[in-house]
Design a protein around this motif. Structure first.
Motif, PDB file in Angstrom:
ATOM      1  N   UNK A 114      37.518  21.012 102.751  1.00  0.00           N
ATOM      2  CA  UNK A 114      36.573  22.023 103.227  1.00  0.00           C
ATOM      3  C   UNK A 114      36.876  23.343 102.526  1.00  0.00           C
ATOM      4  N   UNK A 115      35.868  23.943 101.944  1.00  0.00           N
ATOM      5  CA  UNK A 115      36.007  25.264 101.345  1.00  0.00           C
ATOM      6  C   UNK A 115      34.987  26.187 102.000  1.00  0.00           C
ATOM      7  N   UNK A 116      35.468  27.339 102.466  1.00  0.00           N
ATOM      8  CA  UNK A 116      34.594  28.327 103.095  1.00  0.00           C
ATOM      9  C   UNK A 116      34.736  29.632 102.322  1.00  0.00           C
ATOM     10  N   UNK A 117      33.652  30.082 101.741  1.00  0.00           N
ATOM     11  CA  UNK A 117      33.645  31.349 101.020  1.00  0.00           C
ATOM     12  C   UNK A 117      33.081  32.449 101.920  1.00  0.00           C
ATOM     13  N   UNK A 118      33.799  33.543 102.056  1.00  0.00           N
ATOM     14  CA  UNK A 118      33.321  34.630 102.893  1.00  0.00           C
ATOM     15  C   UNK A 118      32.387  35.513 102.084  1.00  0.00           C
ATOM     16  N   UNK A 124      33.046  19.493 101.451  1.00  0.00           N
ATOM     17  CA  UNK A 124      31.958  20.362 101.880  1.00  0.00           C
ATOM     18  C   UNK A 124      32.317  21.820 101.570  1.00  0.00           C
ATOM     19  N   UNK A 125      31.375  22.515 100.940  1.00  0.00           N
ATOM     20  CA  UNK A 125      31.582  23.918 100.569  1.00  0.00           C
ATOM     21  C   UNK A 125      30.454  24.745 101.163  1.00  0.00           C
ATOM     22  N   UNK A 126      30.816  25.713 101.967  1.00  0.00           N
ATOM     23  CA  UNK A 126      29.833  26.569 102.627  1.00  0.00           C
ATOM     24  C   UNK A 126      30.325  28.009 102.628  1.00  0.00           C
ATOM     25  N   UNK A 127      29.464  28.901 103.057  1.00  0.00           N
ATOM     26  CA  UNK A 127      29.831  30.303 103.156  1.00  0.00           C
ATOM     27  C   UNK A 127      29.510  30.870 104.519  1.00  0.00           C
TER      28      UNK A 127
END
Length: 265
Positions: A150-154, A193-196
């Motif tokens: 999981x990658x979460x970009x702020x 999954x990559x989201x912001x």
């Protein structure tokens, strides 16, 4: 992947459970990054804090440890590829595989666009945008091998709209939105999954001068349908959702937590 359970309540608990997961949050020795780290830790994750100021980092690790969370701190510069190439393998050797990455590190430098020095432009772009590329590209190696991550970009409201005097910030956050989508496309086939998350205006040490300015405070509240500033803790739910099995089929999205600002003219 989604958990399997025989009861509805257990299933719902498992959906948002991060127990046993290891999460690296960049720029997390203070501010929103520290709040997000605390939230992930409270959801069960072992959290790895990051910052360049060793004293602030040490204080944050001690504070969260005192709250009963599993916390580690690693000081490295997220804009320096050599630092990153040394730090990430060390974290994974000493703590374990990074299964959740939150690219939170960011700076703001204000000024009229025509008078902004090149060095300032580069500082903001490198901290807010390039760092997410550099750290993700190092962490992704293990995620691809494990076929999970999981990658979460702020991101920011400024991933969609702009204001005067913050052109470098707006450019960086707009780029981060599109980088999020590119990551989701390139890495989705590996079950990553990559989201912001796009925060609106939250009360932090960085924004306190704005909140204490009566004119800006009145403008912001008039522009926000919920008629108030956000509490940083109101970002935690979005972070836990995007870091957990509950978002197993959500990717390439930016979840705006803004009190309705983008919904109105």
């Amino acid at each position: 992947m989604l958990p399997h359970s025989s009861t509805t309540s257990a299933f719902l608990q498992e959906l948002f459970d991060l127990t046993g997961k290891i999460a690296l949050i960049t720029g997390s020795s203070q501010g929103l990054g520290c709040v997000l780290a605390r939230g992930l830790g409270q959801a069960g994750a072992t959290i790895v804090l990051n910052g360049r100021n060793r004293e602030k980092l040490r204080n944050a690790v001690c504070a969260l440890t005192d709250e009963g969370l599993k916390v580690h701190g690693y000081a490295f510069d997220v804009t320096n590829s050599v630092d990153i190439q040394q730090a990430i393998p060390r974290i994974e050797q000493e703590v374990g595989p990074i299964e959740i990455l939150v690219n939170n590190a960011g700076v703001q430098r204000r000024g009229q666009l025509e008078s902004i020095p090149e060095a300032t432009w580069r500082e903001v772009l490198e901290t807010n945008l390039t760092s997410a590329f550099l750290v993700s590209n190092q962490v992704i190696k293990g995620m691809i091998a494990r076929k999970s991550g999981k990658i979460i970009n702020i991101c920011s409201l400024m991933s969609e709209v702009g204001r005067r005097t913050i052109a470098p910030y707006t450019a960086s956050k707009g780029g981060l939105k599109m980088l999020t989508k590119a990551m989701a496309i390139d890495w989705g086939g590996y079950n990553i999954q990559v989201n912001g998350i796009g925060p609106g205006y939250f009360l932090t040490e960085m924004t306190r001068p704005l909140a204490e300015n009566p004119e800006f405070d009145a403008w912001l509240k008039s522009r926000t349908p919920m008629d108030r500033w956000g509490d940083p803790r109101e970002l935690v739910g979005a972070a836990v959702f995007l870091a957990s099995p509950a978002s197993s089929f959500v990717s390439g999205q930016i979840l705006y937590v803004d009190g309705g600002v983008l919904a109105t003219l």
